[in-house]
Design a protein around this motif. Structure first.
Motif, PDB file in Angstrom:
ATOM      1  N   LEU A  16       0.859  -1.194   0.000  1.00 57.76           N
ATOM      2  CA  LEU A  16       0.000   0.000   0.000  1.00 57.76           C
ATOM      3  C   LEU A  16       0.892   1.239   0.000  1.00 57.76           C
ATOM      4  CD1 LEU A  16      -2.641  -1.231   2.614  1.00 57.76           C
ATOM      5  CD2 LEU A  16      -2.645  -1.526   0.121  1.00 57.76           C
ATOM      6  N   THR A  17       1.563   1.455  -1.107  1.00 56.01           N
ATOM      7  CA  THR A  17       2.684   2.395  -1.160  1.00 56.01           C
ATOM      8  C   THR A  17       2.255   3.865  -1.173  1.00 56.01           C
ATOM      9  OG1 THR A  17       2.701   2.119  -3.565  1.00 56.01           O
ATOM     10  CG2 THR A  17       4.224   0.761  -2.275  1.00 56.01           C
ATOM     11  N   ARG A  18       0.952   4.141  -1.244  1.00 59.70           N
ATOM     12  CA  ARG A  18       0.507   5.531  -1.158  1.00 59.70           C
ATOM     13  C   ARG A  18       0.255   5.962   0.289  1.00 59.70           C
ATOM     14  NH1 ARG A  18      -3.968   6.329  -6.043  1.00 59.70           N
ATOM     15  NH2 ARG A  18      -2.806   5.221  -7.699  1.00 59.70           N
ATOM     16  N   MET A  19       0.416   5.052   1.216  1.00 59.28           N
ATOM     17  CA  MET A  19       0.056   5.300   2.604  1.00 59.28           C
ATOM     18  C   MET A  19       0.883   6.433   3.206  1.00 59.28           C
ATOM     19  SD  MET A  19      -2.257   3.926   4.611  1.00 59.28           S
ATOM     20  CE  MET A  19      -2.418   2.224   4.074  1.00 59.28           C
ATOM     21  N   GLN A  20       0.164   7.335   3.928  1.00 58.49           N
ATOM     22  CA  GLN A  20       0.803   8.432   4.637  1.00 58.49           C
ATOM     23  C   GLN A  20       0.577   8.360   6.142  1.00 58.49           C
ATOM     24  OE1 GLN A  20      -0.356  12.219   2.915  1.00 58.49           O
ATOM     25  NE2 GLN A  20      -0.261  11.401   0.829  1.00 58.49           N
ATOM     26  N   TYR A  21      -0.610   7.925   6.554  1.00 60.89           N
ATOM     27  CA  TYR A  21      -0.956   7.841   7.972  1.00 60.89           C
ATOM     28  C   TYR A  21      -1.545   6.458   8.236  1.00 60.89           C
ATOM     29  CZ  TYR A  21      -0.574  12.896   7.572  1.00 60.89           C
ATOM     30  OH  TYR A  21      -0.120  14.159   7.312  1.00 60.89           O
ATOM     31  N   MET A  22      -0.945   5.724   9.180  1.00 61.17           N
ATOM     32  CA  MET A  22      -1.381   4.346   9.416  1.00 61.17           C
ATOM     33  C   MET A  22      -1.298   4.032  10.901  1.00 61.17           C
ATOM     34  SD  MET A  22      -0.273   0.872   7.411  1.00 61.17           S
ATOM     35  CE  MET A  22       1.452   0.966   7.849  1.00 61.17           C
ATOM     36  N   SER A  23      -2.397   3.505  11.449  1.00 58.80           N
ATOM     37  CA  SER A  23      -2.429   3.191  12.875  1.00 58.80           C
ATOM     38  C   SER A  23      -3.074   1.835  13.120  1.00 58.80           C
ATOM     39  CB  SER A  23      -3.197   4.262  13.646  1.00 58.80           C
ATOM     40  OG  SER A  23      -3.279   3.908  15.011  1.00 58.80           O
ATOM     41  N   PHE A  24      -2.330   0.987  13.855  1.00 60.11           N
ATOM     42  CA  PHE A  24      -2.844  -0.281  14.364  1.00 60.11           C
ATOM     43  C   PHE A  24      -2.749  -0.309  15.892  1.00 60.11           C
ATOM     44  CE2 PHE A  24      -1.282  -1.240  10.077  1.00 60.11           C
ATOM     45  CZ  PHE A  24      -2.376  -1.898   9.526  1.00 60.11           C
ATOM     46  N   GLY A  25      -2.696   0.850  16.513  1.00 61.91           N
ATOM     47  CA  GLY A  25      -2.475   0.926  17.949  1.00 61.91           C
ATOM     48  C   GLY A  25      -3.602   0.311  18.769  1.00 61.91           C
ATOM     49  N   ILE A  26      -3.242  -0.282  19.907  1.00 63.24           N
ATOM     50  CA  ILE A  26      -4.159  -0.906  20.876  1.00 63.24           C
ATOM     51  C   ILE A  26      -4.967  -2.010  20.213  1.00 63.24           C
ATOM     52  CG2 ILE A  26      -5.752  -0.512  22.768  1.00 63.24           C
ATOM     53  CD1 ILE A  26      -5.092   2.370  22.765  1.00 63.24           C
ATOM     54  N   ASN A  27      -4.281  -3.061  19.824  1.00 60.32           N
ATOM     55  CA  ASN A  27      -4.876  -4.286  19.329  1.00 60.32           C
ATOM     56  C   ASN A  27      -4.145  -5.457  19.980  1.00 60.32           C
ATOM     57  OD1 ASN A  27      -7.031  -4.026  17.033  1.00 60.32           O
ATOM     58  ND2 ASN A  27      -5.561  -2.388  16.608  1.00 60.32           N
ATOM     59  N   ALA A  28      -4.288  -6.651  19.438  1.00 60.59           N
ATOM     60  CA  ALA A  28      -3.619  -7.836  19.975  1.00 60.59           C
ATOM     61  C   ALA A  28      -2.765  -8.499  18.893  1.00 60.59           C
ATOM     62  CB  ALA A  28      -4.640  -8.820  20.537  1.00 60.59           C
ATOM     63  N   LEU A  29      -2.167  -7.697  18.025  1.00 57.78           N
ATOM     64  CA  LEU A  29      -1.318  -8.217  16.966  1.00 57.78           C
ATOM     65  C   LEU A  29      -0.028  -8.790  17.551  1.00 57.78           C
ATOM     66  CD1 LEU A  29      -1.795  -5.275  14.448  1.00 57.78           C
ATOM     67  CD2 LEU A  29      -2.825  -7.557  14.298  1.00 57.78           C
ATOM     68  N   SER A  30       0.529  -9.775  16.877  1.00 55.26           N
ATOM     69  CA  SER A  30       1.704 -10.482  17.406  1.00 55.26           C
ATOM     70  C   SER A  30       2.698 -10.761  16.279  1.00 55.26           C
ATOM     71  CB  SER A  30       1.276 -11.779  18.089  1.00 55.26           C
ATOM     72  OG  SER A  30       0.566 -12.612  17.191  1.00 55.26           O
ATOM     73  N   GLY A  31       3.815 -11.409  16.659  1.00 59.76           N
ATOM     74  CA  GLY A  31       4.841 -11.720  15.680  1.00 59.76           C
ATOM     75  C   GLY A  31       5.749 -10.530  15.430  1.00 59.76           C
ATOM     76  N   PRO A  32       6.709 -10.671  14.526  1.00 61.58           N
ATOM     77  CA  PRO A  32       7.635  -9.566  14.234  1.00 61.58           C
ATOM     78  C   PRO A  32       6.959  -8.497  13.389  1.00 61.58           C
ATOM     79  CG  PRO A  32       8.098 -11.431  12.810  1.00 61.58           C
ATOM     80  CD  PRO A  32       7.041 -11.900  13.770  1.00 61.58           C
ATOM     81  N   LEU A  33       7.521  -7.297  13.478  1.00 60.84           N
ATOM     82  CA  LEU A  33       7.058  -6.226  12.614  1.00 60.84           C
ATOM     83  C   LEU A  33       7.614  -6.479  11.216  1.00 60.84           C
ATOM     84  CD1 LEU A  33       5.381  -3.655  13.253  1.00 60.84           C
ATOM     85  CD2 LEU A  33       7.515  -2.377  13.207  1.00 60.84           C
ATOM     86  N   PRO A  34       6.771  -6.491  10.169  1.00 56.68           N
ATOM     87  CA  PRO A  34       7.264  -6.876   8.834  1.00 56.68           C
ATOM     88  C   PRO A  34       8.229  -5.834   8.262  1.00 56.68           C
ATOM     89  CG  PRO A  34       4.994  -6.092   8.703  1.00 56.68           C
ATOM     90  CD  PRO A  34       5.319  -6.205  10.165  1.00 56.68           C
ATOM     91  N   LYS A  35       9.289  -6.344   7.662  1.00 56.38           N
ATOM     92  CA  LYS A  35      10.280  -5.441   7.059  1.00 56.38           C
ATOM     93  C   LYS A  35       9.700  -4.680   5.876  1.00 56.38           C
ATOM     94  CE  LYS A  35      12.195  -9.048   4.054  1.00 56.38           C
ATOM     95  NZ  LYS A  35      13.411  -9.802   3.668  1.00 56.38           N
ATOM     96  N   GLU A  36       8.595  -5.214   5.306  1.00 57.14           N
ATOM     97  CA  GLU A  36       7.987  -4.575   4.135  1.00 57.14           C
ATOM     98  C   GLU A  36       7.427  -3.191   4.447  1.00 57.14           C
ATOM     99  OE1 GLU A  36       8.379  -8.833   3.290  1.00 57.14           O
ATOM    100  OE2 GLU A  36       7.610  -7.692   5.001  1.00 57.14           O
ATOM    101  N   LEU A  37       7.292  -2.853   5.734  1.00 59.83           N
ATOM    102  CA  LEU A  37       6.881  -1.491   6.078  1.00 59.83           C
ATOM    103  C   LEU A  37       7.849  -0.467   5.484  1.00 59.83           C
ATOM    104  CD1 LEU A  37       5.796  -1.801   9.831  1.00 59.83           C
ATOM    105  CD2 LEU A  37       4.321  -1.278   7.887  1.00 59.83           C
ATOM    106  N   GLY A  38       9.075  -0.896   5.252  1.00 61.62           N
ATOM    107  CA  GLY A  38      10.067   0.004   4.676  1.00 61.62           C
ATOM    108  C   GLY A  38       9.736   0.444   3.277  1.00 61.62           C
TER     109      GLY A  38
END
Length: 548
Positions: free
Chosen positions: A136-158
C-alpha cells in the motif's frame, strides 16, 4: 411566455445532467469488493450516510464531512474521484476505530491500493501484521495501535516511503525493529510504546531526520540510547520503561525544540549529569526518573525554563540543596524529587502554580516552611519530631521520618489490615477487620491514621489520562474469593504507593497481599489491552523503628 418555458426547460435539462453525472460517479469495482470483504470479516456494517444505494463512494464519503474525531461517522471511508462525467472513485481513507473488531487483518485489505490513511486502532485484531501492508505504497498515515497483533514487525513497512505517521503501540509484537524502517525518510511520528519490541535500536533509523514525535516507552530496548537521536527534529520523546544503559547521550542537548521529554529506568552503565538539558528551555514536561543521574540541581539554570509545568527527577543520586530559583518558577505545578540524596533545609517560598511537591526519601533537615495549599510529601527525611505541629501538614509525619522513633519502647499493636480504597470497615473471612482507606491522596501526599497504627504515601501524576480521583470502584463479583466486598474499591497510583505499619511490636510478621484486576476486562476488546506491571517490596525497619 415562450422564454419562460425555455428557461424552465433549460433548468430541467441541467438537473437531468447533474443526476446523470452523479449516477456515472461510481466506486472502483475492485475497491468496492475489497471494502465489502474487509467489513464482512471484521463484523462491520457500512453506514447509510456514505453507502447510498449500495455504492460506498457516495454521500459523506465524497463531500466535505470530517471523519476525524466524529463518532457518528465510524466506520467511515473517504474517496477521491476522477475521470469527468464517468468518474471512478477510489477509497483513500478507511477508519474502523474503537469498535472492537475481532480477527486477523483481512487479506482483501491489500486490494485497497489507493489508501493514504488507514486507522484500525483500538480494536482486537489478532495474528501478525501481514507483509502485504508494504504493497500500500501511497500510505501516509497508518495506525494499528491498541490491538492484539503479534509476531515480528514486517520489514515490508520500509516500502511505505510516503509514511508521515505510524502507530503500532500496545500490541504483542516480538523481536527487534526491522532496519528497513530507516527507509521512511518522511516519517514525522512513530508510536511504538508498549508494543513488545526488544534489542537495540537499528542504526538505520539515523536517517529519520524529520522525526518530531517518538513514543517508545515500555518495551525491552537494550544498549545505549543512540547518539543519532540528537540529530532529529524532535518535540516529543518518550523512552521510559526499557532496558537501556547509561550514560544518556550528550547529543540529546541538541534537541532544543523539545516540549516533552520522558526518559526512565536506565538499568546500569555509567552515570549522567543534568548538563544536557541546559538549553531545552521550551520544555513543558521533563521526566528523568531513575536515570542514574549524579549531579546537583545548581548545575542547571532553571530560571530559563519558563514553560516547565512538570519536573520529575526522582530515583537518582541528586545531591545538595534545593535551589530557590527552581521553586520560584511561575509555570511549575508538579515537582518530584523523591529518592535522591538532597540535604539541607527547604527554601522559604514556592511559585504560584506549585501545588504538588515530593521530597520523600532524602536527607532534608531543618524547619518545614508553610507553603499554603501545596501538597507536600516529606516522608523519610530527617526533620524533627514536632514537624507536623509546626508546619500545618497532616499529622503523623513525625512517625514517618528516618530517625524519629515513634512509640519507641511502647509498641501499640501487633497487626493491622487495610482495604485499599474502601470507605468503610469490612470484616474478612480471616477474622481481620479491614480498616477503610478512603483519604484523598494526590500527586505528592501522605496520611497517618488517628491511632496511629498505619499510614500511606503516594507519589506520581497520571500524565495522559485521569478521572480526577485516586480511587476507582467496580461492581464486578469476584467468585474465587470469600471476601468479594474487599475488591469493590481500589486505590490507583501512577508511580509509588507505600503503606507503613506504625508502633508495631518487634517480632516475626506474615504479610498477606490480595489482588484482583477489574480495570482491564477479560474480554476480546481493546479495553482489555492494558498491562499491569509493578514491583512489590516489604521493607523491615530496625529495632528502633527507623525507616530506611
Amino acid at each position: 411566455m415562450g422564454r419562460r418555458r425555455q428557461a424552465l426547460h433549460g433548468a430541467a435539462l441541467s438537473l437531468l445532467l447533474l443526476a446523470a453525472a452523479a449516477h456515472a460517479q461510481q466506486t472502483d469495482p475492485g475497491d468496492a469488493a475489497a471494502l465489502n470483504a474487509v467489513f464482512a470479516k471484521l463484523g462491520q456494517k457500512a453506514l447509510s450516510s456514505w453507502n447510498i444505494s449500495g455504492d460506498p463512494c457516495t454521500g459523506a464519503a465524497t463531500d466535505n464531512t470530517n471523519i476525524d474525531n466524529n463518532p457518528p461517522f465510524n466506520p467511515a471511508i473517504k474517496c477521491e474521484c476522477s475521470g469527468g462525467n464517468a468518474s471512478v472513485c477510489r477509497v483513500t481513507r478507511l477508519k474502523i476505530y474503537a469498535l472492537d473488531a475481532v480477527g486477523p487483518i483481512p487479506e482483501e485489505l491489500r486490494n485497497l491500493t489507493a489508501l493514504t490513511n488507514l486507522d484500525l486502532s483500538q480494536n482486537y485484531l489478532t495474528g501478525p501484521l501481514p507483509s502485504f501492508i508494504g504493497e500500500l505504497t501511497r500510505m501516509q498515515y497508518m495506525s494499528f495501535g491498541i490491538n492484539a497483533l503479534s509476531g515480528p514487525l514486517p520489514k515490508e513497512l520500509g516500502n511505505l516511503t510516503d509514511l508521515v505517521s505510524l502507530s503500532v503501540s500496545s500490541n504483542n509484537f516480538s523481536g527487534s525493529l526491522p532496519s528497513e524502517l530507516g527507509n521512511l525518510a518522511k516519517l514525522e511520528q512513530l508510536y511504538i510504546d508498549s508494543a513488545g519490541f526488544s534489542g537495540p535500536l537499528p542504526s538505520s533509523l539515523s536517517k529519520l531526520t524529520k522525526m518530531k514525535t517518538l513514543w517508545a516507552s515500555d518495551n525491552d530496548f537494550t544498549g545505549q540510547i543512540p547518539d543519532y537521536i540528537g540529530s532529529w527534529n524532535l518535540t516529543d520523546l518518550r523512552f521510559q520503561g526499557n532496558s537501556f544503559q547509561g550514560p544518556l547521550p550528550a547529543t540529546l542537548s541538541n534537541l532544543v525544540q523539545l516540549t516533552n521529554l520522558r526518559i526512565g529506568d536506565i538499568l546500569n552503565g555509567s552515570s549522567s549529569s543534568l548538563a544536557f538539558i541546559s538549553n531545552m528551555t521550551s520544555l513543558n514536561s521533563l521526566v528523568l526518573r531513575n536515570c542514574r543521574i549524579s549531579d546537583t540541581l545548581l548545575s542547571v539554570n532553571f530560571s530559563k525554563f519558563t514553560s516547565l509545568n512538570l519536573l520529575d527527577l526522582s530515583f537518582n543520586n541528586i545531591t545538595g540543596q534545593v535551589p530557590q530559583t527552581l521553586l520560584n518558577l511561575n509555570s511549575l505545578g508538579f515537582l518530584f524529587l523523591g529518592n535522591n540524596s538532597l540535604s539541607g533545609s527547604l527554601p522559604s517560598s514556592v511559585g504560584p502554580m506549585l501545588k504538588n511537591l515530593d521530597f520523600s526519601y532524602n536527607q532534608l533537615t531543618g524547619n518545614v516552611p508553610s507553603w499554603g495549599n501545596s501538597q507536600l510529601n516529606l516522608v523519610a527525611n530527617n526533620f524533627g519530631a514536632d514537624i507536623s505541629s509546626n508546619s500545618g501538614l497532616p499529622t503523623g509525619l513525625d512517625c514517618l521520618q528516618r530517625n524519629t522513633p515513634c512509640f519507641f519502647g511502647s509498641p501499640k499493636s501487633s497487626s493491622f489490615a487495610v482495604d485499599c480504597g474502601s470507605d468503610r470497615p469490612i470484616s474478612g473471612s480471616d477474622n481481620s477487620l479491614y480498616q477503610p482507606d478512603a483519604a484523598t491522596l494526590g500527586a505528592a501526599s501522605y496520611y497517618v491514621t488517628g491511632e496511629p497504627t498505619w499510614g500511606a504515601s503516594n507519589v506520581g501524576r497520571f500524565m495522559d489520562a485521569s478521572n480526577g480521583s485516586s480511587i476507582i470502584y467496580s461492581s464486578h463479583q469476584f467468585l474465587n474469593t470469600l471476601d468479594t466486598e474487599l475488591f469493590r474499591n481500589a486505590r490507583m497510583s501512577p508511580s509509588s504507593l507505600r503503606y507503613y505499619g506504625i508502633g508495631l511490636e518487634n517480632g516475626n510478621y506474615t504479610v498477606t497481599l490480595q489482588f484482583a484486576e477489574f480495570a482491564f476486562p477479560d474480554a476480546q476488546s481493546w479495553k482489555s489491552r492494558g498491562r499491569r506491571v509493578f514491583d512489590i517490596y516489604a521493607q523491615v525497619s530496625v529495632r528502633s523503628r527507623t525507616l530506611t
